[in-house]
Design an enzyme around this catalytic site. Structure first.
Site, PDB file in Angstrom:
ATOM      1  N   LYS A 105       0.841  -1.199   0.000  1.00  0.00           N
ATOM      2  CA  LYS A 105       0.000   0.000   0.000  1.00  0.00           C
ATOM      3  C   LYS A 105       0.880   1.255   0.000  1.00  0.00           C
ATOM      4  O   LYS A 105       0.683   2.167  -0.775  1.00  0.00           O
ATOM      5  CB  LYS A 105      -0.927  -0.024   1.218  1.00  0.00           C
ATOM      6  CG  LYS A 105      -1.831   1.176   1.302  1.00  0.00           C
ATOM      7  CD  LYS A 105      -2.823   1.041   2.450  1.00  0.00           C
ATOM      8  CE  LYS A 105      -3.569   2.346   2.641  1.00  0.00           C
ATOM      9  NZ  LYS A 105      -4.542   2.304   3.720  1.00  0.00           N
ATOM     10  N   GLU A 159      10.596  -4.752   4.384  1.00  0.00           N
ATOM     11  CA  GLU A 159      10.669  -6.149   3.954  1.00  0.00           C
ATOM     12  C   GLU A 159      10.333  -6.277   2.469  1.00  0.00           C
ATOM     13  O   GLU A 159      11.023  -6.959   1.701  1.00  0.00           O
ATOM     14  CB  GLU A 159       9.670  -7.008   4.748  1.00  0.00           C
ATOM     15  CG  GLU A 159       9.956  -7.132   6.224  1.00  0.00           C
ATOM     16  CD  GLU A 159       9.319  -6.028   7.051  1.00  0.00           C
ATOM     17  OE1 GLU A 159       9.058  -4.927   6.514  1.00  0.00           O
ATOM     18  OE2 GLU A 159       9.085  -6.260   8.248  1.00  0.00           O
ATOM     19  N   GLY A 217      -4.930  -1.931   4.863  1.00  0.00           N
ATOM     20  CA  GLY A 217      -4.109  -3.070   4.434  1.00  0.00           C
ATOM     21  C   GLY A 217      -4.767  -4.408   4.718  1.00  0.00           C
ATOM     22  O   GLY A 217      -4.875  -5.274   3.843  1.00  0.00           O
ATOM     23  N   ARG A 218      -5.250  -4.602   5.947  1.00  0.00           N
ATOM     24  CA  ARG A 218      -5.806  -5.909   6.321  1.00  0.00           C
ATOM     25  C   ARG A 218      -7.224  -6.112   5.800  1.00  0.00           C
ATOM     26  O   ARG A 218      -7.824  -7.165   6.055  1.00  0.00           O
ATOM     27  CB  ARG A 218      -5.733  -6.090   7.834  1.00  0.00           C
ATOM     28  CG  ARG A 218      -6.322  -4.962   8.642  1.00  0.00           C
ATOM     29  CD  ARG A 218      -5.907  -5.022  10.104  1.00  0.00           C
ATOM     30  NE  ARG A 218      -6.384  -3.875  10.868  1.00  0.00           N
ATOM     31  CZ  ARG A 218      -5.748  -2.719  10.983  1.00  0.00           C
ATOM     32  NH1 ARG A 218      -4.592  -2.540  10.357  1.00  0.00           N
ATOM     33  NH2 ARG A 218      -6.254  -1.736  11.697  1.00  0.00           N
ATOM     34  N   GLU A 260      -4.531  -6.637  14.898  1.00  0.00           N
ATOM     35  CA  GLU A 260      -4.050  -5.323  14.448  1.00  0.00           C
ATOM     36  C   GLU A 260      -5.190  -4.314  14.484  1.00  0.00           C
ATOM     37  O   GLU A 260      -4.976  -3.129  14.729  1.00  0.00           O
ATOM     38  CB  GLU A 260      -3.445  -5.416  13.040  1.00  0.00           C
ATOM     39  CG  GLU A 260      -2.643  -4.188  12.649  1.00  0.00           C
ATOM     40  CD  GLU A 260      -1.788  -4.391  11.401  1.00  0.00           C
ATOM     41  OE1 GLU A 260      -0.612  -4.752  11.516  1.00  0.00           O
ATOM     42  OE2 GLU A 260      -2.306  -4.174  10.293  1.00  0.00           O
ATOM     43  N   HIS A 269      -4.244 -32.517  18.189  1.00  0.00           N
ATOM     44  CA  HIS A 269      -3.105 -33.320  18.644  1.00  0.00           C
ATOM     45  C   HIS A 269      -1.954 -32.431  19.091  1.00  0.00           C
ATOM     46  O   HIS A 269      -0.822 -32.891  19.213  1.00  0.00           O
ATOM     47  CB  HIS A 269      -2.665 -34.260  17.516  1.00  0.00           C
ATOM     48  CG  HIS A 269      -3.770 -35.182  17.113  1.00  0.00           C
ATOM     49  ND1 HIS A 269      -4.032 -36.370  17.761  1.00  0.00           N
ATOM     50  CD2 HIS A 269      -4.737 -35.054  16.161  1.00  0.00           C
ATOM     51  CE1 HIS A 269      -5.090 -36.944  17.206  1.00  0.00           C
ATOM     52  NE2 HIS A 269      -5.540 -36.166  16.238  1.00  0.00           N
ATOM     53  N   LYS A 313       9.351  -0.516  13.882  1.00  0.00           N
ATOM     54  CA  LYS A 313       9.932  -0.224  12.565  1.00  0.00           C
ATOM     55  C   LYS A 313      11.022   0.831  12.694  1.00  0.00           C
ATOM     56  O   LYS A 313      12.106   0.707  12.114  1.00  0.00           O
ATOM     57  CB  LYS A 313       8.852   0.329  11.614  1.00  0.00           C
ATOM     58  CG  LYS A 313       7.822  -0.664  11.164  1.00  0.00           C
ATOM     59  CD  LYS A 313       6.917   0.005  10.129  1.00  0.00           C
ATOM     60  CE  LYS A 313       5.654  -0.773   9.869  1.00  0.00           C
ATOM     61  NZ  LYS A 313       4.711  -0.098   8.997  1.00  0.00           N
TER      62      LYS A 313
END
Ligand code: F6P
Length: 535
Positions: free
Chosen positions: A202, A208, A260-261, A346, A377, A503
């Site tokens: 965005k 990253e 973003g999400r 978030e 399990h 960040k």
């Protein structure tokens, strides 16, 4: 009823709720199952195994009313600045509305632009699939590397894993981690001549993603003619100028009113639209739009996102249960817990109200999960017998492609919900031990270990098949649920200041490393760790 009064009633009914076991509440209230279940856009939700009594359920609905869920929902759909710390509208429903809709963000019409980008995406996706849009050396694209992180990664990953064919004509791989191993694994076996790189960010400033995009560019540049590179490099961003400056041959844009999400409905899913086909992507949008219609029109007491949100608020704030596990009983939905972690934590992991004053109650729980039956399990021991109660959510697909008709898969999901609610008494555990041939003494000794207290809540979300439509509806259900929780907690679900400090500090630490060691103002622990790592 004022909000304060609604919270008081909520607290009182929550305190009372523990007195009647969930399983006994069915007898006490004949209409329980009908009252606490709902159908929406191909999904069926059963919330009757939650801990709420009828009275508590009504108190939760009153809390939703007193919190003005309906008014705040209208503000969101009207494109008002509901993200008030950033002064932005929040309009992901506009991205999945039928062509010709009429959404406005802060008074500015946006639907025509949404339709235009969608048409561009479709044309490009179809051209790549048909081979009309090919690589620099004229070869068809056979693989896409999707580079992005957080909201620019998790949604498309869920979609791809959920809907991908077993043997796709165009393979799709995702790279998010700044650890170069991620990119190395994604590129293994790929041919630069037939690989398309889609860089999704965005902001187009994320460390990253930019590092990984550079790595992908170097990989392409080593094998392709320099002037053909742009054909292999596509940007998806709200900052098209930055993507072009980076070297993307083509850019698909979205606006700042797409969080973003909440962005998988936009060009952020371009790689899925190419690799799955346009019809699939369109089906996903349609499923989400159907859930939007339900959310805006169903009364609160039969509104799926509202009820799901209330169950969570009841567990977290009423019963002090600050975690929830989500178990999708469909291998294809294995990424759903990771997606929900970002969506919910978030969005709602906040410590101040919208006006900046500290919250006085709990907000977002810890969300975690694994696909069923794997989770059974691993950590389900704790869910069944740990001292703290962790509400569970089972997402169940009636018919998966590969599962046998009698379905060991969903049988397990039902068994888990039943075991959590019903449990097993110490007497029953002892009798079982005796029936298995244990001595009286041994059966007695083991009976407490084999006791299940039960009375542990769960929710079941069912769909008949996992299709683009039901997947779209499921994700939209969780989006709106997250929003409703934010309304009840009176927090801003649409900013994420909490990710910023790390960040900034990561940049400062990297600078120290470049400068030869820890700066004088670094705390002793971090300085010592840095020194060790640099040796
Ligand atoms: O660090 C968190 C975050 O800001 C998320 O909110 C976002 O989805 C992600 O980073 C990626 O951001 P971008 O799409 O701008 O690269």
């Amino acid at each position: 009823m004022t909000r304060d009064d609604a919270w008081k009633t909520f607290d009182r009914t929550a305190a009372d709720a523990g007195r009647t076991r969930i399983v006994d509440q069915f007898a006490a209230d004949a209409g329980r199952l009908e009252r606490m279940s709902v159908e929406a856009a191909g999904l069926y939700l059963d919330l009757s195994k939650q801990s709420w009594t009828r009275e508590a359920f009504e108190a939760c609905l009153d809390l939703a009313r007193a919190s003005d869920v309906e008014g705040r929902r209208a503000a969101l759909f009207a494109g008002e600045a509901v993200n008030l710390t950033e002064g932005r509208a929040v309009l992901h429903p506009a991205l999945r509305a039928p062509v010709g809709a009429d959404y406005q963000a802060l008074g500015e019409p946006v639907s025509a632009e949404v339709d235009a980008v969608r048409a561009e995406m479709q044309a490009y996706a179809e051209a790549v699939r048909s081979g009309a849009e090919a690589g620099a050396t004229g070869k068809r694209f056979k693989a896409i590397v999707h580079v992005g992180i957080g909201g620019s990664d998790l949604g498309p990953r869920v979609v791809w894993d959920a809907l991908r064919p077993l043997d796709p004509a165009i393979d799709l791989r995702f790279v998010a981690n700044i650890d170069p191993r991620d990119m190395a694994e994604a590129l293994t076996g790929l041919d630069p001549e037939t690989t398309l790189v889609v860089v999704v960010s965005k902001t187009f400033t994320t460390q990253e993603t930019l590092a990984n995009a550079e790595a992908a560019k170097a990989w392409l540049a080593a094998a392709l003619p320099e002037d053909g590179l742009t054909k292999h490099f596509i940007g998806v961003t709200a900052a098209p100028g930055k993507a072009a400056a980076f070297g993307c041959g083509r850019t698909f844009a979205f606006r700042d009113w797409v969080g973003g999400r909440y962005s998988l409905w936009s060009a952020v899913s371009l790689s899925c639209a190419i690799a799955l086909g346009w019809d699939v992507f369109e089906g996903l949008l349609n499923g989400a739009a159907a859930l939007d219609d339900h959310f805006v029109s169903a009364p609160l007491e039969k509104n799926a996102p509202v009820l799901l949100a209330l169950a969570q608020v009841f567990n977290v704030d009423g019963l002090n249960r600050p975690a929830r596990t989500v178990a999708p009983y469909a291998h294809a939905l294995r990424r759903l817990p990771s997606f929900l972690q970002q969506l919910e934590m978030e969005s709602n992991g906040k410590r101040v109200h919208r006006d900046g004053t500290p919250v006085t109650r709990q907000t977002c729980p810890v969300v975690f999960g694994e696909p069923g039956t794997n989770g059974q399990h691993a950590f389900f021991q704790q869910i069944h017998q740990g001292p703290q109660v962790v509400p569970a959510e089972f997402v169940i697909v009636a018919r998966t492609h590969e599962d046998a008709p009698e379905s060991p898969l969903w049988s397990n999901a039902l068994a888990q919900g039943q075991a959590l609610m019903v449990g097993k008494t110490t007497e029953a555990a002892k009798a079982e031990g005796l029936a298995q041939g244990l001595s009286e003494e041994e059966a007695t000794r083991l009976s407490s270990h084999r006791t299940f207290t039960g009375d542990r809540p769960s929710t079941a979300i069912l769909m008949e098949r996992l299709t683009p439509q039901t997947l779209g509806a499921l994700i939209a259900l969780y989006e709106h649920k997250t929003f409703v929780e934010g309304v009840i907690w009176d927090i801003n679900s649409f900013d994420q200041w909490g990710v910023e400090l790390g960040k900034v500090l990561a940049k400062a630490i990297l600078k120290d490393v470049h400068d030869g060691g820890p700066s004088a103002d670094l705390d002793p622990s971090t300085a010592a760790l840095m020194t060790r790592l640099m040796q």
